[in-house]
Design an enzyme around this catalytic site. Sequence first.
Site, PDB file in Angstrom:
ATOM      1  N   GLN A 215       4.571   9.289   6.785  1.00 16.10           N
ATOM      2  CA  GLN A 215       3.682  10.095   5.947  1.00 16.10           C
ATOM      3  C   GLN A 215       4.141  11.547   5.947  1.00 16.10           C
ATOM      4  OE1 GLN A 215      -0.275   9.311   7.419  1.00 16.10           O
ATOM      5  NE2 GLN A 215      -0.324   7.290   6.488  1.00 16.10           N
TER       6      GLN A 215
ATOM      7  N   ASP B 169       1.575  -0.819  12.055  1.00 13.86           N
ATOM      8  CA  ASP B 169       0.321  -1.323  11.480  1.00 13.86           C
ATOM      9  C   ASP B 169       0.050  -2.784  11.849  1.00 13.86           C
ATOM     10  OD1 ASP B 169      -0.150   1.124  10.333  1.00 13.86           O
ATOM     11  OD2 ASP B 169       0.640   0.579   8.365  1.00 13.86           O
TER      12      ASP B 169
ATOM     13  N   ARG C 239      -7.177   2.572  17.766  1.00 16.28           N
ATOM     14  CA  ARG C 239      -6.864   1.135  17.838  1.00 16.28           C
ATOM     15  C   ARG C 239      -6.464   0.700  19.242  1.00 16.28           C
ATOM     16  NH1 ARG C 239      -3.655   0.671  12.046  1.00 16.28           N
ATOM     17  NH2 ARG C 239      -5.557   0.716  10.785  1.00 16.28           N
TER      18      ARG C 239
ATOM     19  N   GLY D 270      -5.277   8.032   4.951  1.00 15.75           N
ATOM     20  CA  GLY D 270      -4.387   9.039   5.525  1.00 15.75           C
ATOM     21  C   GLY D 270      -3.156   9.253   4.662  1.00 15.75           C
TER      22      GLY D 270
ATOM     23  N   LYS E 243       0.836  -1.210   0.000  1.00 13.40           N
ATOM     24  CA  LYS E 243       0.000   0.000   0.000  1.00 13.40           C
ATOM     25  C   LYS E 243       0.869   1.258   0.000  1.00 13.40           C
ATOM     26  CE  LYS E 243      -2.813   0.951   3.674  1.00 13.40           C
ATOM     27  NZ  LYS E 243      -2.553   2.327   4.139  1.00 13.40           N
TER      28      LYS E 243
HETATM   29  C1  S3P Z   1       2.322   4.911   6.122  1.00 10.82           C
HETATM   30  C2  S3P Z   1       2.864   5.308   7.313  1.00 10.82           C
HETATM   31  C3  S3P Z   1       2.293   4.956   8.624  1.00 10.82           C
HETATM   32  C4  S3P Z   1       1.341   3.775   8.515  1.00 10.82           C
HETATM   33  C5  S3P Z   1       0.394   3.925   7.375  1.00 10.82           C
HETATM   34  C6  S3P Z   1       1.133   4.049   6.053  1.00 10.82           C
HETATM   35  C7  S3P Z   1       2.968   5.358   4.875  1.00 10.82           C
HETATM   36  O1  S3P Z   1       1.583   6.072   9.135  1.00 10.82           O
HETATM   37  O2  S3P Z   1       0.632   3.612   9.725  1.00 10.82           O
HETATM   38  O3  S3P Z   1      -0.477   2.803   7.295  1.00 10.82           O
HETATM   39  O4  S3P Z   1       2.659   4.808   3.798  1.00 10.82           O
HETATM   40  O5  S3P Z   1       3.798   6.279   4.922  1.00 10.82           O
HETATM   41  P1  S3P Z   1       2.334   7.273   9.928  1.00 10.82           P
HETATM   42  O6  S3P Z   1       3.302   7.877   9.028  1.00 10.82           O
HETATM   43  O7  S3P Z   1       1.236   8.230  10.267  1.00 10.82           O
HETATM   44  O8  S3P Z   1       2.909   6.624  11.150  1.00 10.82           O
END
Ligand code: S3P
Length: 428
Positions: A165, A315, A346, A91, A20
């Site tokens: 992220q 995750d 969660r 997100g 993903k």
């Molecule tokens: C992700 C980073 C994580 C993860 C999310 C995907 C990403 O979140 O929990 O499912 O693809 O960069 P955070 O950056 O908010 O920790």
Amino acid sequence: MAGTAVPLRVSGTVRAPGDKSITHRALMLAAAMRGVSVIRGALTSADARSTAACLRALGVGVSPVRAGAVVRVNGRAWRRPKRSLHCGNSGTTARLLLGFLATKRFAVRVTGDASLRRRPMVRVTQPLVAMGASITLERGDGLPLRIRGGTLHAVEWTLPVATAQVKSAVLFAGLGAGVRVTVREPVRSRDHTERLLHALGAPIARRDATVTLEEAPGWLTDCPPLDLTIPGDASSAAFLVAAALVAGAGELRIEGVGLNPTRTGYLDVLARMGAVVTREALREVAGEPVGDLVARPARLVGTVVTPTEIPSLIDEIPVLAILASRADGETVFREAGELRVKESDRLALLAANLRALGVASEVVGNDLHVLGTDRPPRGNVDTARDHRLTMAFAVLGHLPRSDVRLSERMSAGVSFPRFFEILGRVTA
Ligand code: S3P
């Protein structure tokens, strides 16, 4: 599954859906480049479709994101969308896209579903505003928001919590604007953005948990389009691994799983808990380690998951908590407060749902405690439409004499298309 006492057998060979995190990054980067990129093995879930839909609304050609299809992205200059960009439940779509939008000279409103609107956005808007973007949040710390990008300046940003992220949004803003950015994290979060940019030849370097992208004006639009194969998602694979571990018989092989060490913390924790999950056919794809995972039934013991391990398994805490509920003794996840701001709270929901199934579990401060039991899990689970809670508790529902009633199953499609079909097949 109620009423059966036959030991659960989990066996077969399956392939995890596309990663993903890498799918979102590849789609967005391809959209910001010039020319037609080709992406194989992309995730085709609801979250991936949210990113594709936003990019189409920005004027980029993205071929249908559907099972088995190669996705083609016709990168070009983005234009102002006619309506708000809707990021659905994702997100990653919202936060990463903001990094690119910070470099665009048009105003756009960004929103999402009820779950996404509750999630914090100031952590990503702050560095982008510091770089020169104008952002107005309509209420509090979440979506909807309005962003107008412009000429950005270099930034050095220190994150109070590790988040890939936000790190990626700042890197993408720096890349799009051609300015130098440095991001410091307390612990290194998943590094797919860094690896992808490095593999493409961008001037990016990292030291411990600090990453710097050098000033590179025009790099993004000069870069030849992508031709990329996306590995299987280690987080999705974790649910299948868990099913094999709690089984009484069988052996499950999951092929082509991304084994990036910033994502595989759960395998280290599982090894400590007594599981033998072997990594085979190791290779490298586009700067990412990939291999097959082979999992067999195991007798698990409780462990302590430390704060520095949390980012590498953030995750997987739902599924690890499920496994902890079947282990001998107690498992503690220390400083897991970030779980409160995922697709649901969660932390609270794991403890409450485990208790509803007869498992002793509580949240103490930011720590989650789970005491293992041999009793069959029975009761109602409120998934809060959170894909990872749904899939984690679904695994428990396959245990002999269990009776786990999920409030819904649809949400699994956010990250793992056909999850229930595949779980049904390997447990048949
Ligand atoms: C992700 C980073 C994580 C993860 C999310 C995907 C990403 O979140 O929990 O499912 O693809 O960069 P955070 O950056 O908010 O920790």
